[in-house]
Design a protein around this motif. Sequence first.
Motif, PDB file in Angstrom:
ATOM      1  N   THR A  28     -56.565  25.628   4.954  1.00  0.00           N
ATOM      2  CA  THR A  28     -56.254  24.824   3.768  1.00  0.00           C
ATOM      3  C   THR A  28     -55.854  25.668   2.567  1.00  0.00           C
ATOM      4  O   THR A  28     -54.876  25.356   1.882  1.00  0.00           O
ATOM      5  CB  THR A  28     -57.464  23.949   3.386  1.00  0.00           C
ATOM      6  OG1 THR A  28     -57.804  23.135   4.512  1.00  0.00           O
ATOM      7  CG2 THR A  28     -57.166  23.081   2.193  1.00  0.00           C
ATOM      8  N   TYR A  29     -56.608  26.725   2.309  1.00  0.00           N
ATOM      9  CA  TYR A  29     -56.413  27.453   1.063  1.00  0.00           C
ATOM     10  C   TYR A  29     -55.701  28.788   1.204  1.00  0.00           C
ATOM     11  O   TYR A  29     -55.404  29.428   0.195  1.00  0.00           O
ATOM     12  CB  TYR A  29     -57.757  27.657   0.365  1.00  0.00           C
ATOM     13  CG  TYR A  29     -58.382  26.345  -0.016  1.00  0.00           C
ATOM     14  CD1 TYR A  29     -57.783  25.529  -0.969  1.00  0.00           C
ATOM     15  CD2 TYR A  29     -59.550  25.906   0.595  1.00  0.00           C
ATOM     16  CE1 TYR A  29     -58.332  24.311  -1.312  1.00  0.00           C
ATOM     17  CE2 TYR A  29     -60.106  24.687   0.253  1.00  0.00           C
ATOM     18  CZ  TYR A  29     -59.494  23.897  -0.700  1.00  0.00           C
ATOM     19  OH  TYR A  29     -60.042  22.682  -1.033  1.00  0.00           O
ATOM     20  N   PHE A  30     -55.414  29.219   2.434  1.00  0.00           N
ATOM     21  CA  PHE A  30     -54.701  30.484   2.599  1.00  0.00           C
ATOM     22  C   PHE A  30     -53.423  30.321   3.409  1.00  0.00           C
ATOM     23  O   PHE A  30     -52.331  30.568   2.913  1.00  0.00           O
ATOM     24  CB  PHE A  30     -55.611  31.540   3.235  1.00  0.00           C
ATOM     25  CG  PHE A  30     -54.909  32.848   3.468  1.00  0.00           C
ATOM     26  CD1 PHE A  30     -54.563  33.652   2.400  1.00  0.00           C
ATOM     27  CD2 PHE A  30     -54.560  33.253   4.744  1.00  0.00           C
ATOM     28  CE1 PHE A  30     -53.887  34.851   2.603  1.00  0.00           C
ATOM     29  CE2 PHE A  30     -53.892  34.437   4.960  1.00  0.00           C
ATOM     30  CZ  PHE A  30     -53.552  35.244   3.879  1.00  0.00           C
ATOM     31  N   LEU A  31     -53.547  29.897   4.650  1.00  0.00           N
ATOM     32  CA  LEU A  31     -52.376  29.899   5.539  1.00  0.00           C
ATOM     33  C   LEU A  31     -51.305  28.886   5.131  1.00  0.00           C
ATOM     34  O   LEU A  31     -50.128  29.241   5.037  1.00  0.00           O
ATOM     35  CB  LEU A  31     -52.805  29.649   6.982  1.00  0.00           C
ATOM     36  CG  LEU A  31     -53.414  30.848   7.686  1.00  0.00           C
ATOM     37  CD1 LEU A  31     -53.861  30.469   9.093  1.00  0.00           C
ATOM     38  CD2 LEU A  31     -52.424  31.989   7.767  1.00  0.00           C
ATOM     39  N   THR A  32     -51.678  27.646   4.914  1.00  0.00           N
ATOM     40  CA  THR A  32     -50.680  26.629   4.585  1.00  0.00           C
ATOM     41  C   THR A  32     -49.943  26.937   3.281  1.00  0.00           C
ATOM     42  O   THR A  32     -48.708  26.901   3.265  1.00  0.00           O
ATOM     43  CB  THR A  32     -51.323  25.230   4.531  1.00  0.00           C
ATOM     44  OG1 THR A  32     -51.900  24.948   5.810  1.00  0.00           O
ATOM     45  CG2 THR A  32     -50.307  24.166   4.197  1.00  0.00           C
ATOM     46  N   PRO A  33     -50.630  27.284   2.191  1.00  0.00           N
ATOM     47  CA  PRO A  33     -49.877  27.630   0.972  1.00  0.00           C
ATOM     48  C   PRO A  33     -48.991  28.868   1.142  1.00  0.00           C
ATOM     49  O   PRO A  33     -47.873  28.903   0.622  1.00  0.00           O
ATOM     50  CB  PRO A  33     -50.970  27.884  -0.070  1.00  0.00           C
ATOM     51  CG  PRO A  33     -52.161  27.157   0.423  1.00  0.00           C
ATOM     52  CD  PRO A  33     -52.072  27.208   1.917  1.00  0.00           C
ATOM     53  N   GLN A  34     -49.472  29.867   1.889  1.00  0.00           N
ATOM     54  CA  GLN A  34     -48.662  31.079   2.094  1.00  0.00           C
ATOM     55  C   GLN A  34     -47.410  30.774   2.915  1.00  0.00           C
ATOM     56  O   GLN A  34     -46.323  31.245   2.592  1.00  0.00           O
ATOM     57  CB  GLN A  34     -49.491  32.163   2.789  1.00  0.00           C
ATOM     58  CG  GLN A  34     -50.522  32.805   1.913  1.00  0.00           C
ATOM     59  CD  GLN A  34     -49.884  33.561   0.761  1.00  0.00           C
ATOM     60  OE1 GLN A  34     -48.870  34.223   0.904  1.00  0.00           O
ATOM     61  NE2 GLN A  34     -50.475  33.430  -0.408  1.00  0.00           N
ATOM     62  N   LEU A  58     -68.349  28.264  11.623  1.00  0.00           N
ATOM     63  CA  LEU A  58     -67.063  28.825  12.049  1.00  0.00           C
ATOM     64  C   LEU A  58     -65.946  27.793  11.902  1.00  0.00           C
ATOM     65  O   LEU A  58     -64.854  28.107  11.404  1.00  0.00           O
ATOM     66  CB  LEU A  58     -67.149  29.318  13.494  1.00  0.00           C
ATOM     67  CG  LEU A  58     -65.870  29.887  14.097  1.00  0.00           C
ATOM     68  CD1 LEU A  58     -65.448  31.164  13.377  1.00  0.00           C
ATOM     69  CD2 LEU A  58     -66.062  30.155  15.581  1.00  0.00           C
ATOM     70  N   LEU A  59     -66.205  26.546  12.289  1.00  0.00           N
ATOM     71  CA  LEU A  59     -65.208  25.488  12.138  1.00  0.00           C
ATOM     72  C   LEU A  59     -64.876  25.230  10.670  1.00  0.00           C
ATOM     73  O   LEU A  59     -63.714  25.034  10.311  1.00  0.00           O
ATOM     74  CB  LEU A  59     -65.699  24.203  12.813  1.00  0.00           C
ATOM     75  CG  LEU A  59     -65.743  24.223  14.331  1.00  0.00           C
ATOM     76  CD1 LEU A  59     -66.440  22.983  14.869  1.00  0.00           C
ATOM     77  CD2 LEU A  59     -64.352  24.339  14.918  1.00  0.00           C
ATOM     78  N   LEU A  60     -65.888  25.243   9.815  1.00  0.00           N
ATOM     79  CA  LEU A  60     -65.642  25.058   8.384  1.00  0.00           C
ATOM     80  C   LEU A  60     -64.840  26.226   7.816  1.00  0.00           C
ATOM     81  O   LEU A  60     -63.929  26.028   7.014  1.00  0.00           O
ATOM     82  CB  LEU A  60     -66.963  24.890   7.625  1.00  0.00           C
ATOM     83  CG  LEU A  60     -66.843  24.677   6.116  1.00  0.00           C
ATOM     84  CD1 LEU A  60     -66.096  23.387   5.809  1.00  0.00           C
ATOM     85  CD2 LEU A  60     -68.214  24.668   5.471  1.00  0.00           C
ATOM     86  N   THR A  61     -65.148  27.437   8.251  1.00  0.00           N
ATOM     87  CA  THR A  61     -64.407  28.617   7.790  1.00  0.00           C
ATOM     88  C   THR A  61     -62.942  28.529   8.185  1.00  0.00           C
ATOM     89  O   THR A  61     -62.043  28.833   7.391  1.00  0.00           O
ATOM     90  CB  THR A  61     -65.043  29.900   8.359  1.00  0.00           C
ATOM     91  OG1 THR A  61     -66.415  29.942   7.973  1.00  0.00           O
ATOM     92  CG2 THR A  61     -64.329  31.141   7.872  1.00  0.00           C
ATOM     93  N   ILE A  62     -62.675  28.108   9.404  1.00  0.00           N
ATOM     94  CA  ILE A  62     -61.293  27.964   9.870  1.00  0.00           C
ATOM     95  C   ILE A  62     -60.560  26.906   9.047  1.00  0.00           C
ATOM     96  O   ILE A  62     -59.409  27.102   8.640  1.00  0.00           O
ATOM     97  CB  ILE A  62     -61.262  27.632  11.372  1.00  0.00           C
ATOM     98  CG1 ILE A  62     -61.710  28.852  12.175  1.00  0.00           C
ATOM     99  CG2 ILE A  62     -59.875  27.178  11.811  1.00  0.00           C
ATOM    100  CD1 ILE A  62     -61.935  28.588  13.648  1.00  0.00           C
ATOM    101  N   ALA A  63     -61.224  25.789   8.771  1.00  0.00           N
ATOM    102  CA  ALA A  63     -60.601  24.732   7.968  1.00  0.00           C
ATOM    103  C   ALA A  63     -60.292  25.222   6.549  1.00  0.00           C
ATOM    104  O   ALA A  63     -59.233  24.923   5.998  1.00  0.00           O
ATOM    105  CB  ALA A  63     -61.500  23.507   7.924  1.00  0.00           C
ATOM    106  N   VAL A  64     -61.203  26.000   5.969  1.00  0.00           N
ATOM    107  CA  VAL A  64     -60.970  26.545   4.625  1.00  0.00           C
ATOM    108  C   VAL A  64     -59.816  27.546   4.644  1.00  0.00           C
ATOM    109  O   VAL A  64     -58.951  27.529   3.750  1.00  0.00           O
ATOM    110  CB  VAL A  64     -62.267  27.185   4.069  1.00  0.00           C
ATOM    111  CG1 VAL A  64     -61.990  28.024   2.846  1.00  0.00           C
ATOM    112  CG2 VAL A  64     -63.289  26.106   3.757  1.00  0.00           C
ATOM    113  N   LEU A  65     -59.765  28.415   5.646  1.00  0.00           N
ATOM    114  CA  LEU A  65     -58.669  29.378   5.746  1.00  0.00           C
ATOM    115  C   LEU A  65     -57.316  28.679   5.914  1.00  0.00           C
ATOM    116  O   LEU A  65     -56.332  29.068   5.287  1.00  0.00           O
ATOM    117  CB  LEU A  65     -58.902  30.344   6.907  1.00  0.00           C
ATOM    118  CG  LEU A  65     -59.946  31.424   6.695  1.00  0.00           C
ATOM    119  CD1 LEU A  65     -60.183  32.207   7.988  1.00  0.00           C
ATOM    120  CD2 LEU A  65     -59.519  32.365   5.583  1.00  0.00           C
TER     121      LEU A  65
END
Length: 162
Positions: A106-112, A97-104
């Motif tokens: 990094t690759y979805f929320l911050t760029p958007q 779950l922690l890795l999933t949050i970090a991936v989200l």
Amino acid sequence: MTAISNFEFKRPIWQTAIILTLGFWLSASLVLDWVIMPSLYLSGMMSQAGFTTAGYTIFWNFNRMELLSAAIVLTGALALSKTRYHWSIGSIVLSVLLLTIAVLDTYFLTPQMCAIGVQLNLFEAAAIPSTMNVLHGSYWVLEIVKLVAGGTLLSWCWREQV
């Protein structure tokens, strides 16, 4: 005066790595979320044109640190699950779950958020789009879940219940 203490910790190295990594990661998240970003907001930096670039630079570096921390925590949880008999599947679930949050983040929320926040027209007044509020809300929900999951895992490791 010549007494020597025989006290030593009986923790596996991976458990210590998880504790140190989670302690660093969660404290860095709290400093970023409750000190740095509110300070930038209150100083009026959000109304300046360079805020998106500065925010992206800060979060780009922090998100990579989060990915590395999440990978260390997951690796430690998997290693402990193979070396200890009384391991908990919950620690692996929380690590994933922690890795999933970090991936989200990094690759979805911050760029958007950075793409929405970029002001491309210099003659137009800066306005915050409504979708930015949805993304900020998503970010805060993920941060709360990350702090709860990370705190729970840290507490389990500290009490040696991994």
